[in-house]
Structures are given as structure tokens and as C-alpha cells.
Design an enzyme around this catalytic site. Structure first.
Site, PDB file in Angstrom:
ATOM      1  N   ARG A 181      20.435   7.878 -49.199  1.00 10.81           N
ATOM      2  CA  ARG A 181      19.491   6.795 -49.509  1.00 10.81           C
ATOM      3  C   ARG A 181      18.144   7.064 -48.844  1.00 10.81           C
ATOM      4  O   ARG A 181      17.091   6.831 -49.436  1.00 10.81           O
ATOM      5  CB  ARG A 181      20.055   5.453 -49.061  1.00 10.81           C
ATOM      6  N   CYS A 241      17.237  -0.762 -41.908  1.00 11.42           N
ATOM      7  CA  CYS A 241      18.340  -0.315 -42.764  1.00 11.42           C
ATOM      8  C   CYS A 241      18.045  -0.801 -44.174  1.00 11.42           C
ATOM      9  O   CYS A 241      16.909  -0.740 -44.624  1.00 11.42           O
ATOM     10  CB  CYS A 241      19.668  -0.837 -42.231  1.00 11.42           C
TER      11      CYS A 241
END
Length: 286
Positions: A181, A241
Site C-alpha cells: 500500500r 496508517c
């Protein structure tokens, strides 16, 4: 004279057993959570640590999803009311746990620390570690006396988007998501893949061992030193995050290593929703 080491943000299952049998047992919060899944209160009702109170991450540890991200911070006063209903007082210790991953428990730990509670810890390894140590479970939902905790936000570091961007240039900004990611190879949830320019990839899953427990202090320090984060320097550190949940777990790991860090609570879900903000892709910070 050697200074006392900072209090650990963790408690082992064995030590928690002893504390629960002692004269001042901690308040227990069950924060089991599943990303994108249903509310896990039924699992709590089927079996939890005796006297633990269930707290729902999505509705009680986060505000309404929107421009501030998928899990923006809750209103402090509303959060305080949730904690009081759970029996949390200013002068009583609190232990939070989840199903074992540690992310949801870390979110509750971070919120309590940020709002000024001085004595909150995470059960290392969560429910799995408790059961592995033959800890008892209960299906009884025990009424608790209301606590007196009043939130006072700002006790530990919090970043907004501009602060995170600046820290990536002047300090160390860690991206706690999976590496793919960060690199922008996949993005299963948010509008675009990639990372905040200047941020370093530091998946929080690498802070735990195969047993689900956080690595020991020396191993965590070695890991973070490899990323340019040293416990004995004043370099500011921040973490983000996807939506401020797994990032809280990395802040917890840093705290266990003796390294303070701020959390960018809006995280990638807020950053990527703003098309004016730059996005970097690939392995390099950019």
C-alpha cells in the site's frame, strides 16, 4: 543514581492475572474489532475477561467518517462519557485488550493517553495470550459503577495533515501500513495508493512476533534505529496508517521502545481524499 525506566505501556497475561486478584484491580476494556466487519459485541458476550466492559471502536472510539478520514477522532466529551460509563476514573488503572492483533486495543490506549489518563496499558497479545495462559473467560455482563474520568486532550502528540507533511521533511514520519500500500501497488480501501512524500515504510505487523506479542524492547529499538529513529535523540517522530488505528499500534510499539511519537489520526484516508495533496509511489520516500 539511575533514573527509573519509563512505565511500560504493556502488561503480560500473567501479570494481569495477579493484578486482577490484588487490592486495586484495573478496569478492563474489551475492544475487539474487525476491519470492515460486523460489531463484535456478540463475541464479547460469548466470552470475555471477567468484569471487562465492551467498547465499540467504530461508534465509540471514532467520530463520523468523512473528510477527516474513515476513523476521525471522537469528540473528546463524548469519548469521556463512554469511558465513564465503562467505569474509568482518573485514579484507577485501565487495561485494554482486543482479539489479538492489538490494533483496536492500541487505539483505545492512545485515546486514553491523549486525553490525559496516566495509567492505561495494553494486554500484550490480547485475548489469545490470556487464553494461552489459561486465563478464565466469563459470559456474564457485569454492571459497573460509573467512573469520573474527564478528558483533557493534548497529553501526547497529535498531527494534522500539514503537520505530517512538515514532519516528513524535518523529522521522521513512519507509514504503518503494508508495504504494497505504501508503494502504491494496491489500494483496497482509499481513493489512491501511495504515501505521503518523505514518509518511510514501517509496517506495524513487523513489530510483533509469530506469537502475537510485541517484540522485546531491544528488538524494537533495533528495528526503529534501522529506520533512523533513535531513543536517545530529539528527532521528532510521527506515525500514520490508513485511518489512525494500526498507526496507534506503531505508536504503542515506539512507546514500548522508549520513543515518543505523534499520531496523524486522519492518516491516509484523510490525506488521499484531498486531491491537492501530493502522493508519492514506489519504494523510496519521494
Amino acid at each position: 543514581m539511575t533514573a527509573n525506566p519509563p512505565r511500560s505501556p504493556l502488561v503480560s497475561a500473567a501479570d494481569l492475572k495477579e493484578e486482577l486478584a490484588g487490592p486495586l484491580p484495573p478496569v478492563l476494556l474489551d475492544v475487539r474489532w474487525q476491519l470492515g466487519g460486523p460489531n463484535l459485541r456478540p463475541a464479547y458476550e460469548a466470552g470475555h475477561l471477567p468484569n471487562a466492559v465492551y467498547v465499540d471502536l467504530d461508534s465509540e472510539l471514532a467520530g463520523q467518517a468523512g473528510s477527516g478520514g474513515r476513523h476521525p477522532l471522537p469528540d473528546p466529551e463524548e469519548f469521556g462519557a463512554v469511558m465513564r460509563r465503562a467505569g474509568v476514573s482518573a485514579d484507577t488503572p485501565v487495561v485494554v485488550y482486543d482479539g489479538g492483533l492489538g490494533w483496536a486495543a492500541a487505539r483505545a490506549w492512545w485515546l486514553l493517553r491523549w486525553t490525559g489518563h496516566p495509567r492505561v496499558r495494553v494486554l500484550d497479545g490480547g485475548l489469545a495470550a490470556w487464553q494461552a495462559g489459561d486465563g478464565p473467560l466469563s459470559a456474564e455482563v457485569t454492571p459497573v459503577s460509573e467512573g469520573d474520568f474527564k478528558p483533557n486532550p493534548g497529553a501526547i502528540g497529535l498531527l494534522d495533515a500539514d503537520g505530517a507533511a512538515a514532519l516528513a521533511r524535518t523529522g521522521v514520519l513512519l507509514d504503518a501500513r503494508a508495504g504494497e500500500r505504501y508503494r502504491g501497488e494496491v489500494e483496497p480501501i482509499d481513493p489512491v495508493g501511495g504515501h505521503i512524500p518523505g514518509a518511510l515504510s514501517a509496517p506495524t505487523t513487523e513489530n510483533t512476533g509469530s506469537d502475537g506479542l510485541l517484540l522485546d524492547r531491544d528488538a524494537l529499538r533495533a528495528r526503529f534505529e534501522g529506520l533512523g529513529v533513535h531513543a536517545d535523540t530529539s528527532t521528532p517522530v510521527g506515525v500514520y496508517c490508513g485511518s489512525g488505528v494500526s498507526g496507534a499500534h506503531e505508536v504503542l510499539a515506539l512507546a514500548a521502545a522508549g520513543i515518543p511519537a505523534a499520531l496523524y489520526a486522519g492518516s491516509w484516508s484523510e490525506w488521499s481524499a484531498d486531491p491537492t495533496r501530493e502522493v508519492a509511489v514506489g519504494e523510496l520516500p519521494g
